[in-house]
Design a protein around this motif. Structure first.
Motif, PDB file in Angstrom:
ATOM      1  N   SER A 290      74.533  85.587  66.522  1.00 34.03           N
ATOM      2  CA  SER A 290      73.618  86.044  66.182  1.00 34.03           C
ATOM      3  C   SER A 290      72.282  85.526  67.124  1.00 34.03           C
ATOM      4  N   ALA A 291      71.612  86.448  67.384  1.00 30.42           N
ATOM      5  CA  ALA A 291      70.357  86.060  68.320  1.00 30.42           C
ATOM      6  C   ALA A 291      69.344  87.255  67.730  1.00 30.42           C
ATOM      7  N   GLU A 292      68.624  87.256  66.674  1.00 29.87           N
ATOM      8  CA  GLU A 292      68.012  88.383  66.330  1.00 29.87           C
ATOM      9  C   GLU A 292      66.476  88.294  67.125  1.00 29.87           C
ATOM     10  N   THR A 293      66.355  89.692  67.262  1.00 34.82           N
ATOM     11  CA  THR A 293      64.921  89.877  68.098  1.00 34.82           C
ATOM     12  C   THR A 293      63.900  89.152  67.571  1.00 34.82           C
ATOM     13  N   LEU A 294      63.721  88.976  66.267  1.00 36.03           N
ATOM     14  CA  LEU A 294      62.515  88.544  65.855  1.00 36.03           C
ATOM     15  C   LEU A 294      62.407  86.729  66.236  1.00 36.03           C
ATOM     16  N   ASP A 295      63.843  86.288  66.103  1.00 37.07           N
ATOM     17  CA  ASP A 295      63.885  84.818  66.475  1.00 37.07           C
ATOM     18  C   ASP A 295      63.559  84.526  68.113  1.00 37.07           C
ATOM     19  N   GLU A 296      63.943  85.695  68.791  1.00 36.65           N
ATOM     20  CA  GLU A 296      63.622  85.702  70.281  1.00 36.65           C
ATOM     21  C   GLU A 296      62.321  85.852  70.479  1.00 36.65           C
ATOM     22  N   VAL A 297      61.734  86.765  69.876  1.00 40.16           N
ATOM     23  CA  VAL A 297      60.247  86.851  69.991  1.00 40.16           C
ATOM     24  C   VAL A 297      59.328  85.550  69.541  1.00 40.16           C
ATOM     25  N   ALA A 298      59.701  85.127  68.462  1.00 39.56           N
ATOM     26  CA  ALA A 298      59.015  83.913  67.945  1.00 39.56           C
ATOM     27  C   ALA A 298      59.407  82.716  68.788  1.00 39.56           C
ATOM     28  N   GLU A 299      60.487  82.650  69.533  1.00 40.54           N
ATOM     29  CA  GLU A 299      60.754  81.462  70.399  1.00 40.54           C
ATOM     30  C   GLU A 299      59.890  81.620  71.664  1.00 40.54           C
ATOM     31  N   ARG A 300      59.563  82.836  72.158  1.00 39.73           N
ATOM     32  CA  ARG A 300      58.826  83.219  73.208  1.00 39.73           C
ATOM     33  C   ARG A 300      57.333  82.847  72.817  1.00 39.73           C
ATOM     34  N   PHE A 301      56.973  83.307  71.927  1.00 44.36           N
ATOM     35  CA  PHE A 301      55.655  83.092  71.604  1.00 44.36           C
ATOM     36  C   PHE A 301      55.143  81.670  70.819  1.00 44.36           C
ATOM     37  N   GLY A 302      56.348  80.785  70.653  1.00 43.67           N
ATOM     38  CA  GLY A 302      56.060  79.580  70.029  1.00 43.67           C
ATOM     39  C   GLY A 302      55.797  79.361  68.763  1.00 43.67           C
ATOM     40  N   ALA A 303      56.287  80.329  68.092  1.00 42.61           N
ATOM     41  CA  ALA A 303      56.064  80.326  66.473  1.00 42.61           C
ATOM     42  C   ALA A 303      56.939  79.478  65.967  1.00 42.61           C
TER      43      ALA A 303
END
Lengths: 93, 234
Positions: free
Chosen positions: A29-42
């Motif tokens: 599992s690599a959910e979109t939200l996790d990927e977005v958050a990781e990219r944005f530093g949240a």
């Protein structure tokens, strides 16, 4: 077999197939939200410590049999909870 | 799309809880009026099936994965209020036992997946069936409803993240765009599966599709025309 029992048997069988597929072949599992958050530093700050974090029983991480068992148990729990809530709502009609 | 604790500002969490609370109140009130022993077994079995289906993660673009939500199917078969109750129970079990989605963000997650993700598909299905009659209309509505519902749910999640300036350091357009791009692919998958499930039900158990819907009175029932013999709808 009554229509209702047939519906129950078919849906539980399909659910178990979903759980097995989800635990054996489609478990990554690599959910979109996790990927977005990781990219944005949240970062997460959990307000609650779940007993089975990320669907893996502590001490049995990566154990497919444990994961399948958890999936089946919680699928049946979901069935029971919704059925009970439905019955309560129906009874109050 | 499950937003964890810490991603949303407290003010956004409170607003989303309050907005969701209004829908919960209407949903339970309407369910008490409409829900009967004919719908409850279907509601329980479909909800359990979608809980299990959410454990299957299939790969999409950019190295990420997606899974079915199930809200559109629940909405079209049982009505959007029943879909909301079902999705609330799924999301509650996921948050409490697995940490999949937060506790503070529970209201926002129910809003996105349990309200936007069920009401939009039901509305789209209603509109499609008023334009194109019966089976074809229902399948078009199921596909488009699931696709647009999923996309709008992701846009709402992006809005909530973008407006949480204390927790998520990027603006609304950036957060919305990032969520919407990926979820347009996920929505296509949800649309195809929803249309397939509705098609199978139409052929094998059309009586289940004709059960009274737990929906707001102003929305009403999906216009499915029974045949004169009471058999399969056309």
């Amino acid at each position: 077999m009554s229509q209702r029992r047939k519906l129950l048997a078919v849906s539980i069988t399909i659910s178990i197939i979903f759980v097995v597929i989800g635990c054996v072949w489609l478990s990554f599992s690599a959910e979109t939200l996790d990927e977005v958050a990781e990219r944005f530093g949240a970062s997460e700050s959990p307000a609650w410590t779940p007993p089975i974090p990320d669907y893996a029983l502590p001490g049995f991480e990566g154990n497919v049999v444990a994961n399948i068992s958890i999936g089946i148990v919680f699928t049946l729990l979901t069935l029971g909870v919704v059925f009970s809530v439905g019955k309560v709502l129906e009874a109050k009609k | 799309m499950h937003i964890p604790d810490g991603f949303l500002d407290l003010s956004i969490c409170v607003i989303m809880y309050l907005a969701t609370l209004v829908f919960w109140a209407f949903a339970f009130r309407r369910a008490k009026q409409v829900l009967s022993d004919r719908q409850v077994p279907l509601m329980a079995t479909l909800t359990a099936m979608f809980f299990a289906a959410q454990m299957m993660n299939y790969p999409i673009v950019g190295g990420t994965t997606a899974h079915l939500l199930g809200g559109p199917t629940l909405a079209i078969t049982l009505g959007p209020y029943a879909g909301l109750i079902s999705m609330t129970i799924i999301l509650l079990i996921q948050a409490l036992f697995f940490g999949d989605g937060g506790i503070t963000t529970f209201g926002a997650n129910v809003w996105n997946m349990g309200i936007v993700g069920v009401f939009i598909p039901y509305l789209m299905c209603l509109l499609a069936m008023k334009t194109v009659k019966n089976r074809r209309g229902m399948l078009i509505g199921a596909f488009l409803g699931a696709l647009i519902g999923d996309l709008l749910a992701a846009i709402f999640a992006g809005l909530e993240l973008g407006l949480s300036r204390l927790s998520f350091p990027y603006s609304v357009p950036i957060a919305v765009t990032a969520m919407a791009i990926h979820h347009s692919f996920i929505g296509v998958g949800e649309g195809i599966v929803t249309a397939m499930i509705i098609s199978v039900l139409w052929k094998t158990r059309p009586d289940l599709l004709r059960l009274p819907k737990v929906a707001p009175t102003w929305m009403g029932e999906l216009p499915i025309t029974p045949t004169a013999s009471g058999g399969h709808p056309r």
